[in-house]
Enzyme design. Structure first.
Site, PDB file in Angstrom:
ATOM      1  CG  HIS A  88      -1.926   0.977   1.344  1.00 11.46           C
ATOM      2  ND1 HIS A  88      -1.698   2.272   1.731  1.00 11.46           N
ATOM      3  CD2 HIS A  88      -3.256   0.898   1.073  1.00 11.46           C
ATOM      4  CE1 HIS A  88      -2.846   2.941   1.719  1.00 11.46           C
ATOM      5  NE2 HIS A  88      -3.801   2.134   1.314  1.00 11.46           N
ATOM      6  CG  ASP A 119       0.589  -1.879   6.053  1.00 10.30           C
ATOM      7  OD1 ASP A 119      -0.356  -1.927   6.876  1.00 10.30           O
ATOM      8  OD2 ASP A 119       0.483  -1.372   4.920  1.00 10.30           O
ATOM      9  CD  GLN A 141      -6.696  -4.500   3.881  1.00  8.33           C
ATOM     10  OE1 GLN A 141      -7.624  -5.257   4.197  1.00  8.33           O
ATOM     11  NE2 GLN A 141      -6.909  -3.255   3.490  1.00  8.33           N
ATOM     12  CE  LYS A 184      -7.291  -0.007   6.016  1.00  2.86           C
ATOM     13  NZ  LYS A 184      -7.834   0.326   4.700  1.00  2.86           N
ATOM     14  CB  CYS A 228      -3.736   3.174  -1.743  1.00  4.69           C
ATOM     15  SG  CYS A 228      -4.958   4.418  -1.405  1.00  4.69           S
TER      16      CYS A 228
HETATM   17  C1  LIG Z   1      -2.360  -2.587   3.485  1.00  2.00           C
HETATM   18  C2  LIG Z   1      -2.729  -1.217   3.956  1.00  2.00           C
HETATM   19  N1  LIG Z   1      -1.810  -0.457   4.559  1.00  2.00           N
HETATM   20  C3  LIG Z   1      -2.093   0.774   5.017  1.00  2.00           C
HETATM   21  C4  LIG Z   1      -3.345   1.314   4.889  1.00  2.00           C
HETATM   22  C5  LIG Z   1      -3.571   2.699   5.396  1.00  2.00           C
HETATM   23  O1  LIG Z   1      -4.486   2.741   6.446  1.00  2.00           O
HETATM   24  P1  LIG Z   1      -5.178   4.117   6.829  1.00  2.00           P
HETATM   25  O2  LIG Z   1      -5.756   4.670   5.561  1.00  2.00           O
HETATM   26  O3  LIG Z   1      -6.226   3.736   7.803  1.00  2.00           O
HETATM   27  O4  LIG Z   1      -4.137   5.007   7.395  1.00  2.00           O
HETATM   28  C6  LIG Z   1      -4.353   0.546   4.268  1.00  2.00           C
HETATM   29  C7  LIG Z   1      -5.738   1.025   4.085  1.00  2.00           C
HETATM   30  O5  LIG Z   1      -6.039   2.027   3.476  1.00  2.00           O
HETATM   31  C8  LIG Z   1      -4.035  -0.742   3.797  1.00  2.00           C
HETATM   32  O6  LIG Z   1      -4.949  -1.507   3.183  1.00  2.00           O
END
Ligand SMILES: Cc1ncc(COP(=O)(O)O)c(C=O)c1O
Ligand SMILES: Cc1ncc(COP(=O)(O)O)c(C=O)c1O
Lengths: 146, 401, 401, 146
Positions: free
Chosen positions: C113, C190, C193, C216, C353
Site C-alpha cells: 500500500h 503493515d 489488512q 478497518k 492505493c
Molecule cells: C495494506 C494497507 N496499509 C495501510 C493502509 C492505510 O491505512 P489508513 O488509511 O487507515 O491510514 C491501508 C488502508 O487504506 C491498507 O490496506
C-alpha cells in the site's frame, strides 16, 4: 469533608512542615535517584546509602505538594536502618496500598500507614508514590549488584 | 440563555462546576449526534468508493471543509484536517525546517504552549538555527515594541500563540505578522486558545499558518485544522506520505495531489469531521458576540471576588481573558486542586504544558480556572465559595497559618 | 449467526451489499455507543486534570491500551495511539530515517500500500539509501526464497505488509523477520489488512513494529496503533513534540516522558479510544476462529461462482483471502463499479492505493470485492447476480462484444 | 436501469469505441495538458492548437473508463473550429451541467449534451470532466497571453 481529612492528617502536615532527613549529602556511598511528575511540577530526589545489606541512611529533597513532600520525609524516617530486603518489601506493599491494590496487611508500614486514605484520591496516588518509587529504583539496583 | 441544557454531561453530573474549558471544552449533544449519524448511516470510507454511502459521506466531509473555511475566512483548499493543534503545529515545523540554515533565527516566546515551542526547538537544534524569545513585559505580555527588539534580517520563522493558555493574554499578532512579512519571515500562529473564543479571520491577520483543535471548541476529539496560505502550502513538502495524497506512484517516484489533499495522507477522521461540522454550526448559532460577552462577564466577576480574598495571588491581571491563573498563597496547587475536585469544582493545577512560563513567573505550579459561555454566575459563586472553604480547611489542618 | 443486526447501517440501508470492508469495515452500534458515552459522561480532557471526569476517563483510556496490548500480545507501554495506520507507518520511517546512511538498503515490495512504501521512498531519497524490491512470484506472491535474494549486509530496514490489500496474500513475515534480524535489520510490518482478520501475536512474529487502523476492524475512524518493541521505542526520537509527551522543558532543552507517552504529543483522540475498546471487545466476542472461517467460506463461494463466468478475470487465486481482485474483461473497472453501485453492491474500483502493483499486473485498474464476517451467502449471490446483469447490460449497450 | 441507460448511450459507446482526433501531434503550435484521476487510474492528454483566436485543432489521448475517453473524443469534435471564447463558454456550461449546477441552457452544447445524465452519478462527474478541464487549462492560458 471526611475524605479530605483522611489525607490531610496531622502526621502528614507535620512531615510537610518539618521534613526529616532533608538535604542531599552528595558524598561517596550515597546513590541518588531523581524523579518527576511532569504535569504538576513535583520533583523529588532521594539519596540512599547502603552498608552491609542495610539502608544506613536516606536523604531527600525536592519540591512538590504536601503529599509528595511528606511521603518523602516519612519514607526516609521509616526505612532508615531497615535491611534492603525489608525496605523493598515495605515499599512494595506501601505502593499497593496507595494504589488500592491487594497488599499484605501483616507487614508493619509504620507511619506510612497514614497514607491509606490516598487510595480514594486516584489523582494523588502518583504524589504519594514518587518518593517510594525513586528509592525502590536505587535499592533494586543495589540488590542486583549484591 | 442557559446553554447547559445542550451539554449532556451536565445532566449526568448535575453538580459539576466545570472550569477547565481551556484544557478541553465540553461537547454539546449535536456533536455526538453528528458523529453517531456517520456511524449509523455511512460507516464506510470516503474518497475511494463510488457507491452511495461513500460519495455521500465524501460530500459531507467537503461541505464541512467549506464551513470551516468560511468560519476563519479562508478558502476551502487552505483547510487541512489534522489530528489536532499539536499535529498542525508539528506539520508546519517538520515541513519548513528543511529550509532553515545555520544562523537563521526563529522568534518565539516563553508564553508558548509546549506544542508551539518544542517543534521549533527541535528543528533549531537540527539545523543550527537560533531561537530568540520576545522579552515579556513585567506583566508577562507580548508587545509589538518588544517584538521589534528581536526581529532581524535573520528572522525566518515566528512561532507564536494568539492567546496564551495560562495568562490568557491576546497577542498583537496582526502587527507582528505585518512586521515579520517585511523581513520575509513566515508566521505560524497557535490559535488553540483563540479560535474557541473569538472570530478568527486569517485573511485579515494575514497569517501564514493558523492551527487549532476542535476539542477546545465544542467539537470532537481527534481533529484539528491547519490553515495555510495557498502559495505556501503549494510550495511545501508533505510530512506524511501514503494513501490518497498522491497523484501517481511508481517504484521510484511519486507526484502529489493538489492541496489540501497533499497533506492528508491515509484514511481521514471521517466521523470527527462530521462532528466538527456540528460544532461549527453550534458556535455560529451561539455567536462570538455572546461568547466574548460572557467570557468577560464571568471571568470579570470571578476576578473581582477572588481579589477580595487576601490568601489569593493572581498572575494575570487581564480583564478580557476567560482564563485566571492563580494560587492560594502557601498551598501547593496540587493540594488545592484536590480540595476543589472533592467539592465538584473542576480546575487544573500544574504547569499547563507551559513550563518555561512558570520558570519566568518563578513559581513551581499554578491553578487555572477557565470559563466558557456555558458557565454561569452560579458556577463563579460556587468556585469562590469552595475557594474560601479550602482556605479554611487548610488552616484547620495546619497547612496554612 | 447473523451479525448484521449489530450494525445500524444495515437497518438504514436495507438492501446494501457491502463488499468494501478492506477499505473500511462497517461499525457496530457498540462502538458508537462507547464514543457517545465519552461525550455524555466525560467530555473533558484526560491526563492533565485531577477532577473525576478527567481521571475516570484517563483510567478508561489506559484500560483500553491494556486491552489492545493483550489483543496483540504486547505490553502496555509498547502500544502507541496514532491517527491511523498511515500515521503509524510514517512515524516509524520519520524517526528511523535519521539512522540511515548513503548506500544502506531498504527492502520492500511492489505489493505494498502507498502508506507502507512512500514514507521509505522519501526517506531513501533524503538519505541516499537504496530501495530493493522483493521479486514477486508469477502469481504475485512474496516468498522467503525471493526475500533472501535481496537481503544483504546492507539491509537496514524491511517495510512489508502482513496481508496485501489487493491480492490478499499472507506474507511469510515471521520467517522474513527472523532472517532480517540475523542481518541486524529492523522490520516494520503493515498490519492494516491482517489485524481485522486474524489473531496477531507480535511477540510470536518477533516484529519490531506493527501498525494498524481501527476503522478497518469495526472500530472508530481517526485512530490507529503503532506497536513497537520497548527497546527500540526507548532508543528512538519522537517525531511530534508538544504537550504531555515531555518531562521537563526549559528554554533550551527538553527531556521526554517514558514510552508510550513520548510518542503521544498533544491531546489524545479520547472518544476514539473509548470506541476502540468497544471494537476489541466486539471482535473478541465474535472470535477470530469464526472470522477466519467466514472469510474463507464467503470468498471461496464467491470465487467459485465468479470462475464460472467466462467474462471475468481474477488476479489473485489465493483461496484463504477475504479479498478478490478482478475485472470484467474489456470493461473498465470504473464503468463496472457504477453498475454495481446502481444495484446496491458496494465494491471498489481503481488502484486501491497500490499503483506499483497494478503496473506489475500490467493493468490500469481493477475491481475489488472484500468480505468480512457480517457478510453472508446472500450477499455473495446478489454480487454474482449483479455481475451477470452487468455483463448483459454492457453487451446490450455495445460496450462488450 | 433507466439511469445506467441514460449514461451508457449509443453516442458515448460509439466515441469510446471509435475515438475521434486520437493521438498527439507533438508539433509546434500544439499545447499539451495532462490530467489524472488518481484514485481510478484515468489519465488524459489533450493537445490544442490556436490560430487567430480559433481552436484550429484538438488532439486527445489517454486511458480511462468509457465516460472519460468518450468525453475527450466528443470534446475534441465539438470544440474544434470554435473561437477560444466560445469554446471556454461551452466548456464552462458543460462542466456545470455534469456537476448538476445551474447552467445557461441557451448555449448549444451539441453532442456534449449526451452527458446530461452524468449529473445523477456523482462518482462519475470527474470522469466526464477531466478532458474538458484539461482543455480549459490551456485555453485559459492562451486567452491570458493573447
Ligand atoms: C495494506 C494497507 N496499509 C495501510 C493502509 C492505510 O491505512 P489508513 O488509511 O487507515 O491510514 C491501508 C488502508 O487504506 C491498507 O490496506
Ligand atoms: C495554546 C495551546 N496550544 C496548543 C495546544 C495543543 O492542542 P492539542 O492538545 O489539542 O493538540 C493547546 C492545548 O492543549 C494550547 O492551549
Amino acid at each position: 469533608m471526611s475524605d479530605m481529612n483522611s489525607i490531610y492528617r496531622q502526621v502528614i502536615m507535620d512531615h510537610y512542615k518539618n521534613p526529616r532527613n532533608k538535604g542531599l549529602k552528595e558524598e561517596e556511598g550515597y546513590v541518588l535517584c531523581h524523579l518527576k511528575n511532569p504535569s504538576c511540577g513535583d520533583m523529588i530526589n532521594v539519596e540512599s546509602k547502603i552498608q552491609n545489606g542495610l539502608v544506613s541512611d536516606i536523604r531527600q529533597d525536592g519540591q512538590g505538594c504536601s503529599i509528595c513532600c511528606a511521603s518523602a520525609s516519612i519514607i526516609s524516617e521509616t526505612l532508615k536502618g531497615k535491611s534492603v530486603k525489608d525496605a523493598l518489601n515495605i515499599i512494595d506493599n506501601y505502593l499497593k496500598m496507595v494504589s488500592n491494590e491487594e497488599y499484605d496487611k501483616s507487614i508493619d508500614l509504620d507511619e506510612l500507614a497514614v497514607f491509606e486514605g490516598i487510595k480514594d484520591f486516584p489523582a494523588r496516588v502518583r504524589c504519594a508514590s514518587i518518593a517510594a518509587q525513586a528509592l525502590r529504583k536505587t535499592l533494586e539496583k543495589e540488590e542486583k549488584n549484591a | 440563555m442557559n446553554y447547559k441544557q445542550y451539554f449532556p454531561v451536565f445532566q449526568n453530573r448535575k453538580d459539576m462546576v466545570y472550569l477547565d474549558s481551556a484544557a478541553s471544552s465540553l461537547k454539546p449533544k449535536k456533536v455526538s449526534d453528528a458523529i453517531t449519524d456517520y456511524y449509523n448511516f455511512y460507516s464506510g470510507n470516503i474518497e475511494r468508493g463510488v457507491y452511495p454511502i461513500s460519495f455521500e459521506a465524501t460530500a459531507i466531509v467537503e461541505k464541512v471543509r467549506e464551513k470551516i473555511a468560511l468560519f476563519i475566512n479562508a478558502s476551502k483548499e487552505e483547510v487541512i484536517f489534522t489530528r489536532g493543534c499539536t499535529d498542525s503545529l508539528n506539520t508546519v515545523a517538520l515541513s519548513l525546517k528543511e529550509n532553515l540554515k545555520k544562523g537563521d533565527e526563529i522568534i518565539t516566546t516563553e508564553l508558548e504552549h509546549h506544542s508551539s515551542f518544542l517543534p521549533w526547538l527541535k528543528a533549531s537544534e537540527e539545523k543550527g538555527a537560533v531561537i530568540k524569545f520576545i522579552p515579556l513585559t513585567e506583566e508577562g505580555k507580548i508587545t509589538v515594541d518588544n517584538f521589534k527588539k528581536v526581529l532581524s534580517d535573520k528572522t525566518k520563522i515566528v512561532a507564536i500563540s494568539h492567546v496564551s493558555n495560562v495568562m490568557g493574554y491576546l497577542t498583537p499578532v496582526k502587527e507582528i505578522i505585518a512586521l515579520s512579512h517585511i523581513k520575509g519571515a513566515i508566521v505560524s500562529v497557535d490559535g488553540a486558545q483563540a479560535a474557541p473564543h473569538m472570530k478568527i479571520d486569517v485573511k485579515d491577520l494575514d497569517a501564514d499558518f493558523y492551527s487549532f483543535s476542535f476539542h477546545k471548541m465544542c467539537g470532537p476529539t481527534g481533529l484539528g485544522v491547519l490553515y495555510g496560505k495557498k502559495e505556501l502550502l503549494n510550495s511545501m513538502e508533505p510530512v506524511e506520505l501514503g494513501g490518497e495524497m498522491n497523484d501517481e506512484v511508481s517504484k521510484d517516484n511519486v507526484t502529489y495531489k493538489n492541496i489540501p489533499y497533499k497533506f492528508e495522507a491515509g484514511t481521514m477522521p471521517i466521523a470527527e469531521i462530521f462532528g466538527a461540522g456540528a460544532a461549527i454550526d453550534f458556535l455560529n448559532e451561539v455567536g462570538f458576540g455572546y461568547i466574548e460577552k460572557r467570557d468577560k462577564e464571568l471571568s470579570g466577576y470571578a476576578k473581582k471576588l477572588l481579589r477580595s480574598i487576601p490568601e489569593i495571588v493572581i498572575y494575570n491581571d487581564y480583564e478580557e481573558s476567560p482564563i485566571i491563573a492563580f494560587n492560594i498563597k502557601g498551598i501547593h496547587s496540587h493540594d488545592a486542586v484536590s480540595f476543589y475536585s472533592e467539592n465538584n469544582v473542576c480546575l487544573r493545577a500544574g504547569l499547563h504544558c507551559a513550563e518555561p512560563l512558570h520558570k519566568w513567573l518563578n513559581i513551581t505550579a499554578s491553578l487555572r480556572a477557565s470559563f466558557y459561555f456555558y458557565n454561569d454566575e452560579s458556577d463563579v459563586e460556587k468556585f469562590i465559595f469552595v475557594t474560601k472553604k479550602a482556605i479554611a480547611f487548610f488552616k484547620e489542618v495546619g497547612y496554612l497559618e
